[in-house]
Motif scaffolding. Sequence first.
Motif, PDB file in Angstrom:
ATOM      1  N   GLU A 265      -7.622 -19.093  16.884  1.00 29.51           N
ATOM      2  CA  GLU A 265      -9.011 -19.000  17.718  1.00 29.51           C
ATOM      3  C   GLU A 265      -9.380 -17.714  18.418  1.00 29.51           C
ATOM      4  O   GLU A 265      -8.596 -17.077  19.218  1.00 29.51           O
ATOM      5  N   SER A 266     -10.511 -17.253  18.283  1.00 25.19           N
ATOM      6  CA  SER A 266     -11.311 -16.087  18.968  1.00 25.19           C
ATOM      7  C   SER A 266     -12.597 -16.113  18.724  1.00 25.19           C
ATOM      8  O   SER A 266     -13.024 -16.690  17.892  1.00 25.19           O
ATOM      9  N   GLU A 267     -13.266 -15.517  19.600  1.00 21.48           N
ATOM     10  CA  GLU A 267     -14.606 -15.578  19.635  1.00 21.48           C
ATOM     11  C   GLU A 267     -14.968 -14.869  18.141  1.00 21.48           C
ATOM     12  O   GLU A 267     -16.167 -15.092  17.630  1.00 21.48           O
ATOM     13  N   GLU A 268     -14.424 -13.715  17.945  1.00 22.95           N
ATOM     14  CA  GLU A 268     -14.688 -12.993  16.603  1.00 22.95           C
ATOM     15  C   GLU A 268     -14.489 -13.860  15.354  1.00 22.95           C
ATOM     16  O   GLU A 268     -15.609 -13.802  14.533  1.00 22.95           O
ATOM     17  N   ASN A 269     -13.249 -14.827  15.481  1.00 18.31           N
ATOM     18  CA  ASN A 269     -13.306 -15.617  14.207  1.00 18.31           C
ATOM     19  C   ASN A 269     -14.522 -16.688  14.379  1.00 18.31           C
ATOM     20  O   ASN A 269     -14.797 -16.971  13.037  1.00 18.31           O
ATOM     21  N   TYR A 270     -14.912 -17.044  15.263  1.00 20.46           N
ATOM     22  CA  TYR A 270     -15.807 -18.039  15.568  1.00 20.46           C
ATOM     23  C   TYR A 270     -17.218 -17.655  14.798  1.00 20.46           C
ATOM     24  O   TYR A 270     -17.766 -18.258  14.266  1.00 20.46           O
ATOM     25  N   VAL A 271     -17.543 -16.520  15.216  1.00 15.65           N
ATOM     26  CA  VAL A 271     -18.785 -16.034  14.972  1.00 15.65           C
ATOM     27  C   VAL A 271     -18.863 -15.611  13.467  1.00 15.65           C
ATOM     28  O   VAL A 271     -19.801 -15.677  12.859  1.00 15.65           O
ATOM     29  N   LYS A 370     -19.489 -16.401  27.647  1.00 16.92           N
ATOM     30  CA  LYS A 370     -20.202 -17.747  27.268  1.00 16.92           C
ATOM     31  C   LYS A 370     -20.472 -17.973  25.857  1.00 16.92           C
ATOM     32  O   LYS A 370     -20.646 -19.062  25.690  1.00 16.92           O
ATOM     33  N   LEU A 371     -20.360 -16.915  25.034  1.00 13.24           N
ATOM     34  CA  LEU A 371     -20.520 -17.231  23.680  1.00 13.24           C
ATOM     35  C   LEU A 371     -19.246 -17.987  23.322  1.00 13.24           C
ATOM     36  O   LEU A 371     -19.313 -19.021  22.248  1.00 13.24           O
ATOM     37  N   PHE A 372     -18.375 -17.426  23.490  1.00 10.29           N
ATOM     38  CA  PHE A 372     -16.854 -17.863  22.920  1.00 10.29           C
ATOM     39  C   PHE A 372     -16.750 -19.358  23.620  1.00 10.29           C
ATOM     40  O   PHE A 372     -16.171 -20.244  22.999  1.00 10.29           O
TER      41      PHE A 372
END
Length: 458
Positions: A265-271, A370-372
């Motif tokens: 899990e990370s914001e980079e992976n989600y994006v 907020k994006l995460f």
Amino acid sequence: MNDVYSSRDIEKACRRDINFKWLLQGQKVPDHNTIARFRNGRLKGILEGLFSQLIVKLGELGEIQYENIFIDGTKIEAYANKYTFVWKKTTLKNEQKLQEKARAFLLKLNQEIKTGIPLGESAITVETLQKYIVFLKEKQQAEKIEFVSGKGKRKTNLQRATETLKEFLEKQTKYDRYNELFDGRNSFSKTDTDATFMHMKEDHMRNSQLKPGYNVQIGVEAEYIVGLAISSERSDQLTLISFLDKLIENLPQKYHKVIADAGYESEENYVYLEKQGLKPFIKPQTYEVMKKKSFSKIIGKRENMVYDSVNDEYLCANHKKLVVVGKATRTSKSGYKSVVTLYECESCEGCSFKKQCTKAAGNKKLSVSKLFLEKRSESLNNITSTEGILLRMNRSIQVEGAFGVLKEDHSFRRFVMRGKKNVETEFLLLSFGFNINKLHNKIQQDRCGHSLHKIEVA
């Protein structure tokens, strides 16, 4: 397929095992050196393509649907000495000491001998040291000074200076090579420079000993290994994007759903998953903790505060507001930049909850991406749906089960080859055998075409 990994054992099996003899069809038994050279040389560039062809064939047979990919990683020990470690922190410390010592020596040398070589304020490089050594050698030849060695011989100051500079040059060359080999890592092994020192689950001494190893990532569908990657990165989080890029490149179709555990899990992976059109089923890192009753009593956690979306404020346990005080950009190890919103309590002075809420001397502060949070919420909804529960159960059975079979049933706990490319070749061969055995077992058990295990109620 038969748990025979070393070239010597393969040669022995070709001489003794009737199955291996049948495969040879009366041909001469290959020497273990021939087997090793074939594996190290000829297979290195072509095996990945052959493995992709096997996956395509499984798709044609209806075994793989390119629908759900279950991803997980494990650490496997490298074929390297456990005590030939090089640490980045120690290297940088020793290099700094060398730089200070060399600078002081060269400044003194410039005062005694007018070399005319500019020293500058930047770090002393190998090229600079080589220029000084060349200058001293030319001076030795011009003055016809003989360099001596052995007992009873007295060295001149020029010879001593030359030998000192050569020692500096040797050490700086070594440190330059080490810094190049680190490549973002904190350690490597001298006997296998691609291996990184990691914590292993197999810790027989139970002292959290670090061992040289590789982070092996695999993707599984319908119990078959459909993709793999060998990484020197200890964290699973930083391997997901490169792994999926490789998978998309090698396979004819793109997967629709990615199922992974909290380590990814990370914001980079989600994006990245959103850009690729992949639906994430990633467990949030706080998922298991949040289910405990004790978690709701930790009043300092953002999750236990009331959020006012209209005013963009948080309300703490003492009904004080945490308001926005600014924004900041944070850069991850991979270079990804995330924008975080900074919140600060209007006043924590005299608050009876402060000791439970924060350890800070001033007011309570929060930093929130907020994006995460938005992407985490989407993934949480996915994994808690009926489909998500089924896929999470299958992830633990299929991908963790694959590692269990390889490490326990096939006793593969250490590589027999060195270097990242060789290790990848070795694990590709292992995955070949695993997939063929799996296809054979599914045919025998009449389970062909079944990709998911159903939830069974006791």
